[in-house]
Design a protein around this motif. Structure first.
Motif, mmCIF file in Angstrom:
data_model
loop_
_atom_site.group_PDB
_atom_site.id
_atom_site.type_symbol
_atom_site.label_atom_id
_atom_site.label_comp_id
_atom_site.label_asym_id
_atom_site.label_seq_id
_atom_site.Cartn_x
_atom_site.Cartn_y
_atom_site.Cartn_z
ATOM 1 N N GLU A 94 0.857 -1.003 -0.044
ATOM 2 C CA GLU A 94 -0.037 -0.335 -0.037
ATOM 3 C C GLU A 94 0.956 1.258 0.458
ATOM 4 O OE1 GLU A 94 -3.024 -0.150 3.081
ATOM 5 O OE2 GLU A 94 -4.037 -1.786 2.534
ATOM 6 N N HIS A 95 2.033 1.548 0.320
ATOM 7 C CA HIS A 95 2.601 2.824 0.795
ATOM 8 C C HIS A 95 3.287 2.661 -0.941
ATOM 9 C CE1 HIS A 95 6.665 0.435 0.770
ATOM 10 N NE2 HIS A 95 5.903 -0.865 1.174
ATOM 11 N N PRO A 98 1.818 5.774 -2.289
ATOM 12 C CA PRO A 98 1.982 7.261 -2.147
ATOM 13 C C PRO A 98 3.323 7.661 -2.256
ATOM 14 C CG PRO A 98 0.400 6.281 -0.980
ATOM 15 C CD PRO A 98 1.412 4.905 -1.991
ATOM 16 N N ASP A 99 3.981 6.880 -1.532
ATOM 17 C CA ASP A 99 4.804 7.541 -1.295
ATOM 18 C C ASP A 99 5.993 7.536 -2.384
ATOM 19 O OD1 ASP A 99 4.894 6.158 1.006
ATOM 20 O OD2 ASP A 99 7.298 4.899 1.431
#
Ligand code: SF4
Length: 299
Positions: A94-95, A98-99
């Motif tokens: 999930e990260h 966005p990162d």
């Protein structure tokens, strides 16, 4: 007797510099092809709010990257907004997106919808899930685009996808139809654009490696693409190996269609061609009704 002084040995170009040079040339080619597709099909106009669908695969990363570069010098002003649908496949990192997007300074939205469970429940074990999965994904993205007032939806399909879809339709659905660079969605509400329509998949692969995009595989769910698509992909790869340039030639042909040289009376008025009088033409029924029958085979 004069002696010829040996030529000084040329310093070998440092590998890193050469790689960087090749990367810049590739980026330039991609910008050129994407810019041309945008212009040829009127994909983006002034004031557009473009929703860039980002899956985490090489294609959509490349699309966003090139659109961002083009926007810097574009003749019109438009917004780019990245949208990813987290479909809740097990192991989805999930990260990562966005990162990446935060570091890039691109506005983004991560939608969450557990289409994975739906697909698992509905599709029988052992059958490919990709078709339903893509349909559900499309539905979620379209709804978001409508809610947020996006004027264009950008998808990362490339030239090879366009050609492969053409053959899938030809071989398995008996129709001459493909994946257009620009289309209106079936419900009439959205305009979908494919800015990579002129870009070779091999170039995207190379670019994604050079740019070191944090790729998220689309096989987390364990599903495989369907057999027909694989067959077509294999056929295209073999053609390209045996006859380099054939796929490009087919892709160009998709943009140079001559209805009068095909056989679809809906696209070309064969009935009116060469008519000498105004009398209505007898239809097929009338022709068949008048056929003498000798009792033998029709053949
Ligand atoms: S591989 Fe999995 S996530 Fe990707 S389209 Fe197919 S079913 Fe969906």
């Amino acid at each position: 007797m004069s002696t010829i002084a040996p030529l000084p040995l040329l310093e070998p170009q440092p590998r890193a510099r050469r790689r960087e040079h090749e990367r810049l040339r590739l980026a330039k080619r991609l910008r050129h092809q994407v810019g041309r597709a945008i212009a040829d099909f009127g994909m983006i106009e002034d004031g557009d709010k473009v929703m860039v669908c980002l899956s985490g695969g090489k294609d959509s990363y490349t699309m966003l990257d090139i659109l961002l570069q083009l926007r810097e010098k574009a003749p019109v002003s438009f917004e780019l907004h990245a949208v990813n649908l987290d479909q809740k496949q097990p192991g989805f990192p999930e990260h990562v997106l966005p990162d990446y997007l935060r570091a890039l300074g691109v506005p983004y939205t991560i939608l969450e919808q557990d289409t994975y469970s739906v697909v698992k429940r509905v599709v029988p074990e052992g059958k490919t899930m990709c078709s339903l999965c893509s349909r559900l994904r499309r539905g979620a993205l379209y709804s978001h685009a409508e809610a947020e007032g996006f004027t264009k939806i950008a998808l990362g399909h490339h030239r090879d996808d366009l050609v492969a879809t053409f053959f899938l339709n030809l071989f398995f659905h008996a129709k001459l139809s493909g994946m257009p660079p620009k289309l209106r969605s079936d419900d009439g509400k959205h305009v979908v654009i494919r800015p990579l329509a002129y870009v070779r998949e091999a170039d995207i692969t190379e670019y994604a490696i050079a740019r070191d995009f944090p790729i998220i595989p689309c096989t987390l769910c364990g599903s495989q693409e369907n057999l027909q698509r694989k067959q077509v992909a294999r056929m295209m790869a073999e053609w390209e190996k045996e006859t380099p340039g054939r796929i490009e030639s087919i892709a160009r042909a998709l943009g140079d269609v001559r209805p009068s040289q095909l056989s679809d009376p809906k696209l070309f008025d064969f009935l009116a061609l060469g008519l000498r009088g105004d009398a209505p033409l007898p239809d097929a029924h009338a022709w068949l009704a008048g056929t003498p029958h000798d009792g033998g085979d029709d053949a």
